[in-house]
Design an enzyme around this catalytic site. Structure first.
Site, short mmCIF file in Angstrom:
data_model
loop_
_atom_site.label_atom_id
_atom_site.label_comp_id
_atom_site.label_asym_id
_atom_site.label_seq_id
_atom_site.Cartn_x
_atom_site.Cartn_y
_atom_site.Cartn_z
N HIS A 215 -6.49 0.95 -4.87
CA HIS A 215 -5.42 1.20 -5.83
C HIS A 215 -4.64 2.44 -5.40
CE1 HIS A 215 -4.30 3.41 -9.75
NE2 HIS A 215 -3.35 2.52 -9.51
N SER A 216 -3.32 2.35 -5.37
CA SER A 216 -2.43 3.48 -5.11
C SER A 216 -2.82 4.17 -3.80
CB SER A 216 -2.46 4.43 -6.30
OG SER A 216 -1.43 5.39 -6.22
N TYR A 217 -3.21 5.45 -3.86
CA TYR A 217 -3.58 6.17 -2.63
C TYR A 217 -4.74 5.49 -1.91
CZ TYR A 217 -4.79 10.12 0.41
OH TYR A 217 -5.06 10.91 1.49
N GLY A 219 -5.01 2.49 -1.51
CA GLY A 219 -4.45 1.40 -0.72
C GLY A 219 -4.19 1.78 0.72
#
Length: 298
Positions: A215-217, A219
């Site tokens: 998720h987010s960072y 990723g």
């Protein structure tokens, strides 16, 4: 080796540390499981000032085994976003079932990690870090963007946002529970990616080929691991991944150069090989900048 990549555009993943009065617990929502905790990766370094040796860059792993047994052939590894921890994947701040319990109920062996130098993965005191989101930013970008459609940090489609439970502002129990779990994030992205990528590969060597979800960072870590140990990866799933190519673009007129290697800050393999990304990677701007959309570099 070809690695299947699925990028999922999804609602913000919520976390559940503790603070003010949370919603009434729902004990039946969580899947029964056995928990094992261990660490992977890292190295010992000698500190000249202290004249002592310490472990650095290790990664915390929480392994959850479904009570009814594992029925899926490959494990799952979840990586949280910037400023968060592996708690992200447990029950939500308003005590609904989280992603970990959902996949445990499907028969997967689940692994929740704290990326290196974050949360329960100890960070040396000398490592610079920052809190990535103030309360004001969290309210405007994550919780209630529909209340700030005229703000320069939001966008016209923000008025359509409906997914955050509760009021989405400080003083609301659900928001307080989520925000109080925001954790310091190291400022050196290259160090974080190298350390976490190495630790992820060490984990995969231990548990076998797995699916990675970031998720987010988190990723970005998908691509680092895919480059370092592709034979140990069954698939990559990016949930709102922060791996915008070559930059982070907040609005048509607000962009920050990032990820000089495309989707990472650290070197990854290209064919033909690239030694200097500033010379070897030719960028093309795609799309138009409007109030509702931004262009990207490919």
């Amino acid at each position: 080796m070809h690695i299947p990549l699925l990028v999922i555009i999804f609602a913000l993943v919520l976390v559940v540390p503790v603070f003010s009065a949370p919603a009434k617990p729902q004990p039946d929502a969580e899947a029964n499981h056995r928990r094992t905790v261990f660490y992977v990766g890292g190295q010992y370094v000698f500190n000249e000032t202290a004249k002592s040796t310490y472990a650095v860059d290790q990664m915390y792993v929480e392994q959850l085994t479904p009570e009814r047994g594992v029925t899926k052939p490959h494990p799952l590894v979840f990586m949280h976003g910037g400023g968060l921890t592996g708690v992200t994947w447990l029950n939500t701040p308003d005590n609904r079932q989280g992603w970990a319990s959902y996949f445990l109920g499907q028969g997967y062996l689940v692994h929740l990690v704290d990326i290196s130098n974050v949360g329960r993965s100890p960070k040396p005191p000398s490592t610079p870090a920052y809190l990535p989101a103030s309360v004001e930013v969290a309210e405007q970008i994550f919780a209630k963007p529909e209340n700030f459609v005229d703000s320069p940090v939001t966008y016209p489609q923000a008025r359509l946002h409906t997914q955050w439970p509760g009021e989405g502002v400080r003083g609301d129990p659900t928001f307080d529970t989520w925000y109080k779990g925001i954790s310091p994030t190291p400022v050196n992205n290259e160090q974080e990616e190298e350390a976490t990528g190495a630790a992820l590969c060490a984990l995969l060597k231990q548990i076998g080929p797995s699916y990675l979800l970031g998720h987010s960072y988190g990723g970005i870590m998908l691509f680092v691991a895919a480059d370092r140990c592709p034979d140990l990866i069954q698939g990559l799933y990016g949930i709102e991944p922060a791996a915008f190519p070559f930059q982070t673009k907040y609005s048509p007129n607000r962009a920050m150069p990032h990820r000089k290697w495309g989707v990472t800050d650290v070197p990854v393999t290209y064919d033909p090989p690239v030694r200097d990304p500033a010379i070897g990677l030719k960028k093309v701007e795609v799309g138009e900048n409007t109030a509702a959309n931004v262009s990207c570099l490919l």
